[in-house]
Design a protein around this motif. Structure first.
Motif, short mmCIF file in Angstrom:
data_model
loop_
_atom_site.label_atom_id
_atom_site.label_comp_id
_atom_site.label_asym_id
_atom_site.label_seq_id
_atom_site.Cartn_x
_atom_site.Cartn_y
_atom_site.Cartn_z
N GLY A 281 0.79 -1.23 0.00
CA GLY A 281 0.00 0.00 0.00
C GLY A 281 0.82 1.27 0.00
O GLY A 281 0.36 2.31 0.45
N VAL A 282 2.05 1.20 -0.53
CA VAL A 282 2.91 2.39 -0.64
C VAL A 282 3.33 2.54 -2.10
O VAL A 282 3.97 1.65 -2.65
CB VAL A 282 4.16 2.29 0.25
CG1 VAL A 282 5.07 3.50 0.04
CG2 VAL A 282 3.77 2.17 1.72
N LEU A 283 2.93 3.64 -2.73
CA LEU A 283 3.30 3.86 -4.12
C LEU A 283 4.49 4.81 -4.18
O LEU A 283 4.41 5.94 -3.71
CB LEU A 283 2.12 4.46 -4.89
CG LEU A 283 0.88 3.57 -5.03
CD1 LEU A 283 -0.12 4.23 -5.96
CD2 LEU A 283 1.24 2.19 -5.54
N ILE A 284 5.58 4.35 -4.79
CA ILE A 284 6.78 5.17 -4.97
C ILE A 284 6.88 5.49 -6.45
O ILE A 284 6.83 4.59 -7.30
CB ILE A 284 8.03 4.43 -4.47
CG1 ILE A 284 7.87 4.08 -2.98
CG2 ILE A 284 9.28 5.28 -4.68
CD1 ILE A 284 9.00 3.24 -2.41
N LYS A 285 7.03 6.76 -6.79
CA LYS A 285 6.85 7.24 -8.16
C LYS A 285 7.87 6.67 -9.14
O LYS A 285 7.59 6.54 -10.32
CB LYS A 285 6.92 8.76 -8.16
CG LYS A 285 6.40 9.41 -9.42
CD LYS A 285 6.30 10.92 -9.22
CE LYS A 285 5.72 11.60 -10.45
NZ LYS A 285 5.57 13.06 -10.24
N GLY A 286 9.06 6.30 -8.68
CA GLY A 286 10.05 5.76 -9.61
C GLY A 286 11.40 5.60 -8.95
O GLY A 286 11.59 5.93 -7.77
#
Length: 631
Positions: A281-286
């Motif tokens: 549940g953690v979105l890291i952009k790149g």
């Protein structure tokens, strides 16, 4: 299909090599040549495609070495080199496929049909046939097909595909639900608000796809390095062959100097780290943001809605009259506040109802600007507010103590005499202390930046152990604090939830959105989006970023040390072409295994701790009287 073909080719080449050892020498040599051709044709094709775009690839080094080995009749070396390289490619593709599984799991969780109410009757329709505003029926055990608002029913929803939460979130009317989640109990009727590509799930899939393909600065540097390194290896091998007149030595240098492990070390780590984060549940952009997040040493955090729950609640009721209990004091105040729409009034009324008190409307009421409210309750004059509403003097010591604790306190007066004191406050989130402690464990300094009053900010900061407090700030002040910290050499992450935080979030090295589920805009704009409304996930995200970058560095070191040792072994003697390729592919496999360790779940109970992720239903509306407000 491609992975299956690669493994089939490798298997056939391996079988031919085994048969060559069992066959007579002439036939054995033919089988070795056949094995080299079977294992090497795809490698040669890849090398040719790279040359067409003017790039000298690792594949070309292998093709040149294997071809040279065939010309000098070293058939075993040619077969072994191509077979081992093909095997490494197959393992690499399989590993990358596995590291991307978090994304494939998300894609597979997307629903395709929905049960819609048409004329009051449930009918099954394809997702593309739905329209915003449709009422969707979701039964126990079914998947929720749309983002929407619960119209009726109650139930527990498994939101792990969106927020990473392990426990079902309780849903009631007015709560928000997301496509791709599962109803584990109850029955819900949901108003469709976002469908298909507009849903939160679609936004997550799109973001993870982009993030896993995004390159870290280290990866970009290594790709530039390999563009010069690979041609350099060819030139060095030619020089060695020309000087020593030893063609096999030159070919061996081509093989052992392949930077395969070096090239794969970064992308596989990035894909694994971002995939693991998405699963939790953690979105890291790149990749670039992953590297930056690993360097964060200072977190600037807003107070209201981030460290606190963002809404006032009743905290204290003190009776100043022995004849009246605290419940009686609270009931008088709550009834008077039914004539007000002020947020503090809502907190007092909600506090009374939580104690089981029946809060009836007042007979009449008058708002006194800047002082409070005076109401007639069962014929008695009841006031809630400052001492100015009282006709008799009152001891303000209790009020002062509450104010020092960061609470808003008010006198409750009966017939002009103070009979009690009530206090309300924006309470600290139950998971805030654990979140701050987790950041401190990682050596990260925490700075609170809030527009709230000094005394309130310091009270919250003291209870949580925050390192530095900046209060009574305007949006431009928060921006200045971020700039000041960056000028001092700090890498700053900013987490906030309000519009007034936007300038500081944009200026920080890493902008973090918390509770981003249901907000495609937050998912798209934040560098890191915490899907669940869990503050401890920030420490988890920064910790995972550090682990990923450490893995990248370890893998780079393994790759460089392996090449250095092999070159030394060739120069000193003892390392053959096949042995060099075996060690080289062993280093590739080791790099892949180390990167795959990032896929292990590491989310702890403390990072799950905190208030349920369910969206609370809106408070029941109460009858309105004259819209009076506290001053």
């Amino acid at each position: 299909m491609r992975k299956w073909t690669t493994w089939r080719t490798t298997g056939v080449a391996g079988a031919l090599i085994i048969l060559s050892f069992l066959a007579p020498s002439g036939v054995g040599d033919a089988l070795m040549i056949a094995a080299a051709i079977v294992a090497g044709w795809q490698i040669a094709l890849s090398a040719l495609q790279a040359l067409r775009v003017r790039m000298i690839s690792i594949d070309l080094l292998v093709v040149v070495a294997a071809t040279g080995a065939l010309f000098i009749h070293n058939y075993w070396e040619a077969a072994a080199v191509t077979f081992l390289f093909a095997l490494g490619k197959a393992l690499e593709r399989t590993t990358m496929s596995r590291t991307r599984r978090a994304l494939s799991d998300l894609v597979e969780s997307a629903p395709e049909t929905a049960t819609v109410l048409r004329g009051g009757e449930p009918v099954t329709r394809a997702l593309w046939e739905l329209r915003v505003g449709d009422t969707v029926l979701v039964r126990n055990g079914e998947q929720i097909p749309v983002d929407g608002r619960v119209l009726s029913g109650r139930g527990g929803v498994d939101e792990s595909s969106i927020t990473g939460e392990s426990l079902p979130a309780e849903k009631a009317p007015e709560a928000q639900v997301y496509a791709g989640t599962w109803l584990r109990s109850g029955v819900l009727q949901v108003e469709a608000l976002a469908i298909g590509s507009d849903s939160t799930l679609a936004s997550i899939i799109h973001r993870v796809e982009e993030a896993q393909d995004d390159k870290a600065k280290t990866q970009t540097f290594l790709e530039r390095f390999s563009r010069w390194y690979t041609p350099g290896v060819i030139v060095a091998a030619l020089l060695v062959g020309a000087i020593t007149r030893d063609i096999e030595l030159a070919l061996t240098l081509l093989v052992i100097a392949c930077p395969g492990a070096l090239v794969i070390s970064i992308p596989v780590s990035i894909v694994a780290g971002i995939g693991r984060a998405a699963k939790d549940g953690v979105l890291i952009k790149g990749g670039e943001y992953l590297e930056t997040a690993a360097r964060v040493d200072t977190v600037v955090v807003d107070k209201t809605g981030t460290l606190t729950n963002g809404r006032p609640v009743l905290t204290d009721v003190v009776s100043l009259d022995p004849a009246l209990s605290s419940d009686e004091i609270l009931l008088l105040a709550a009834r008077a506040e039914t004539a007000s729409e002020h947020p503090l009034a809502e907190a007092i009324i909600a506090g009374a109802r939580e104690r089981g008190l029946a809060v009836a409307l007042v007979d009449s009421a008058e708002n006194i600007t800047g002082k409070g409210i005076i109401a007639t309750v069962d014929g008695a004059r009841v006031s809630v507010g400052s001492a100015a509403l009282l006709t008799e003097a009152a001891d303000g010591g209790q009020l002062q103590r509450f104010h020092q604790e960061g609470k808003t306190a008010m006198f409750v007066g009966l017939q002009g005499r103070a009979v009690g004191v009530i206090a309300v406050a924006d309470t600290v989130r139950s998971d805030a202390a654990a979140a701050i402690a987790a950041l401190h464990e990682r050596g990260i300094r925490v700075v609170m930046a809030t527009g709230d009053a000094q005394r309130v900010a310091h009270s919250v900061a003291t209870s949580l152990g925050i390192d530095e407090v900046r209060a009574e700030l305007l949006p431009e002040d928060k921006l200045a604090i971020v700039a000041e910290l960056q000028a001092a050499g700090h890498t700053v992450a900013m987490i906030g939830d309000g519009v007034n935080d936007t300038p500081a979030l944009a200026a920080s090295d890493i902008g973090v959105a918390m509770g981003a589920a249901g907000s495609p805009a937050a998912i798209e704009t934040a560098d890191i989006a915490l899907m669940a409304d869990r503050l401890p996930r920030l420490a988890y995200a920064l910790g995972l970023a550090r682990r990923t970058v450490t893995t990248m560095r370890v893998n780079i070191a393994i790759a460089l040390v392996t090449v250095a040792l092999l070159v030394a072994g060739v120069i000193l003697g003892g390392v053959t072409m096949s042995l060099g390729m075996l060690v080289h592919e062993g280093s590739v496999l080791l790099v892949l295994l180390i990167a795959m360790a990032l896929l292990r779940p590491t989310l702890t109970d403390s990072q799950h701790a905190g208030p349920a992720s369910a969206d609370p239903a809106r408070p029941a509306s109460r009858p309105r009287s004259t819209a009076l407000q506290h001053g």
